[in-house]
Design a protein around this motif. Sequence first.
Motif, PDB file in Angstrom:
ATOM      1  N   ALA B  77       0.826  -1.207   0.000  1.00 33.62           N
ATOM      2  CA  ALA B  77       0.000   0.000   0.000  1.00 33.62           C
ATOM      3  C   ALA B  77       0.859   1.255   0.000  1.00 33.62           C
ATOM      4  CB  ALA B  77      -0.926  -0.009   1.209  1.00 33.62           C
ATOM      5  N   GLU B  78       0.296   2.313  -0.546  1.00 29.41           N
ATOM      6  CA  GLU B  78       0.998   3.591  -0.502  1.00 29.41           C
ATOM      7  C   GLU B  78       0.599   4.290   0.783  1.00 29.41           C
ATOM      8  OE1 GLU B  78       0.396   5.722  -4.156  1.00 29.41           O
ATOM      9  OE2 GLU B  78       0.529   3.862  -5.329  1.00 29.41           O
ATOM     10  N   LEU B  79       1.560   4.467   1.639  1.00 28.57           N
ATOM     11  CA  LEU B  79       1.258   4.953   2.980  1.00 28.57           C
ATOM     12  C   LEU B  79       1.949   6.277   3.254  1.00 28.57           C
ATOM     13  CD1 LEU B  79       1.995   1.522   4.676  1.00 28.57           C
ATOM     14  CD2 LEU B  79      -0.291   2.488   4.354  1.00 28.57           C
ATOM     15  N   SER B  80       1.195   7.206   3.827  1.00 26.12           N
ATOM     16  CA  SER B  80       1.809   8.452   4.282  1.00 26.12           C
ATOM     17  C   SER B  80       2.557   8.174   5.582  1.00 26.12           C
ATOM     18  CB  SER B  80       0.734   9.505   4.529  1.00 26.12           C
ATOM     19  OG  SER B  80      -0.052   9.101   5.637  1.00 26.12           O
ATOM     20  N   SER B  81       3.421   9.102   5.964  1.00 27.52           N
ATOM     21  CA  SER B  81       4.141   8.946   7.236  1.00 27.52           C
ATOM     22  C   SER B  81       3.149   8.762   8.374  1.00 27.52           C
ATOM     23  CB  SER B  81       4.997  10.171   7.529  1.00 27.52           C
ATOM     24  OG  SER B  81       5.776  10.491   6.410  1.00 27.52           O
ATOM     25  N   ASP B  82       2.063   9.488   8.278  1.00 27.16           N
ATOM     26  CA  ASP B  82       1.050   9.387   9.322  1.00 27.16           C
ATOM     27  C   ASP B  82       0.437   7.988   9.364  1.00 27.16           C
ATOM     28  OD1 ASP B  82       1.466  11.868  10.169  1.00 27.16           O
ATOM     29  OD2 ASP B  82      -0.501  12.695   9.602  1.00 27.16           O
ATOM     30  N   ASP B  83       0.125   7.471   8.177  1.00 30.26           N
ATOM     31  CA  ASP B  83      -0.424   6.115   8.110  1.00 30.26           C
ATOM     32  C   ASP B  83       0.529   5.123   8.783  1.00 30.26           C
ATOM     33  OD1 ASP B  83      -2.596   6.983   6.697  1.00 30.26           O
ATOM     34  OD2 ASP B  83      -1.674   6.605   4.729  1.00 30.26           O
ATOM     35  N   ILE B  84       1.794   5.247   8.409  1.00 28.83           N
ATOM     36  CA  ILE B  84       2.803   4.322   8.931  1.00 28.83           C
ATOM     37  C   ILE B  84       2.852   4.380  10.451  1.00 28.83           C
ATOM     38  CG2 ILE B  84       5.292   3.944   9.111  1.00 28.83           C
ATOM     39  CD1 ILE B  84       5.513   4.624   6.156  1.00 28.83           C
TER      40      ILE B  84
END
Lengths: 120, 120, 120, 120
Positions: B77-84
């Motif tokens: 998945a393409e994850l933002s830093s926040d997602d991570i």
Amino acid sequence: MNVIISNTSEKPIYQQLFEQISSQILKGEIKQAYNLPPIRRAAKELGVSVITIKKAWEELERQGLIYTISGKGCFVAELSSDDILKIRNDLVMKQMVSDVAYYKSFGLTLDEIIEMLKKV
Amino acid sequence: MNVIISNTSEKPIYQQLFEQISSQILKGEIKQAYNLPPIRRAAKELGVSVITIKKAWEELERQGLIYTISGKGCFVAELSSDDILKIRNDLVMKQMVSDVAYYKSFGLTLDEIIEMLKKV
Amino acid sequence: MNVIISNTSEKPIYQQLFEQISSQILKGEIKQAYNLPPIRRAAKELGVSVITIKKAWEELERQGLIYTISGKGCFVAELSSDDILKIRNDLVMKQMVSDVAYYKSFGLTLDEIIEMLKKV
Amino acid sequence: MNVIISNTSEKPIYQQLFEQISSQILKGEIKQAYNLPPIRRAAKELGVSVITIKKAWEELERQGLIYTISGKGCFVAELSSDDILKIRNDLVMKQMVSDVAYYKSFGLTLDEIIEMLKKV
DNA sequence: GTGGTCTAGACCACC
DNA sequence: GTGGTCTAGACCACG
């Protein structure tokens, strides 16, 4: 006998028993030389099999927390402060090693782990 | 696919897979939108059953770390830093809660826990 | 699986099993990494309960003589000569201590004990 | 009655009694024709059940170490040096046979057994 | 298929 | 009465 059993827990019942009783003994909540209830009565009270109780008790005995006199019953061992500290550290550290390994596998540093721990 | 499987570990293989892959994704060691190998090939490479791979992949998908396109395969998945950060915290905190509960059951304070953690 | 069980022996079955298998492993009569028969088959072959086998196997595992992979089977551990010597001494010495205490309770000296031993 | 009872020992109490009294008789520490205390008094003194005393006394009688005169009590048998030697050897050798069999099951030679015995 | 766990009910030795 | 052992049969997780 102040124990809560979860049938839905992933941990086996005998393990839950061991953890709760051992922590109670180590915290001094169960008196030394106190006679634990007969395994068959304990089994009935907790609604589990005698063999499940037995398995938990065996582990307690192996750790030196209780001793069994065949035909008499099971008794809480008399432990010095040193004994208690040693056994407690054994039990906790063994768990911590694998816990920390898990945390670190996500790239967390010790400091980060501690920071998160404080928020739990 | 950079994974080490321990057959002797107490953890089931599918969980070992999930833990290692998820941590690699969260650490950015596996590129976003990278195509994970087909489960059959992954199974062959690692010498485990297809079912095992499937179980691990499912768990990764449930956590939002990968997504599946029918007929195309599985992608990171393409994850933002926040997602991570969010997913990592979810995974770690979930474990920490039960770990800390265990430590505290022995009467340890947060400070004592931290002291012991440093000695691991 | 080359084991003889005596139902009339004073020793519990699981103890007999442990003693015979452990000595066979320590003597190298069972190959390292050899897959022991599935506990349910072993139970059938020997005409005892699965739980009895399990109890013996657990003690073997505790001594480091075998290891278990859930869902795969039980395997003989790979032991160095040092490991073998250490485990053997542990097992034998533990028994000897109480044996010698018994002999000495009759007023026998070490030399007398040795003399009698030679006549066994 | 100079006997020490261990409640925590794995050996049943009646056997502890038998072993200690028999060795005392064989070592000449209890005079021949000496009147053993009535079982009820012995039971009271040692804090054990009458049944337990009875069981121990029976075993002593079976070995020819004491004899009972109805209504009078139990007396230590009058034993020649030869008698003593014979009974002692009977008791010790019977145990040694199974002990040595156990040691040898680990592949130990007689010499190795003796070497280890010296280190006990 | 494997081991992991659990249950109910049984017999025995000891006290 | 106590614990020690054993049995048969069951369900589950894992692969």
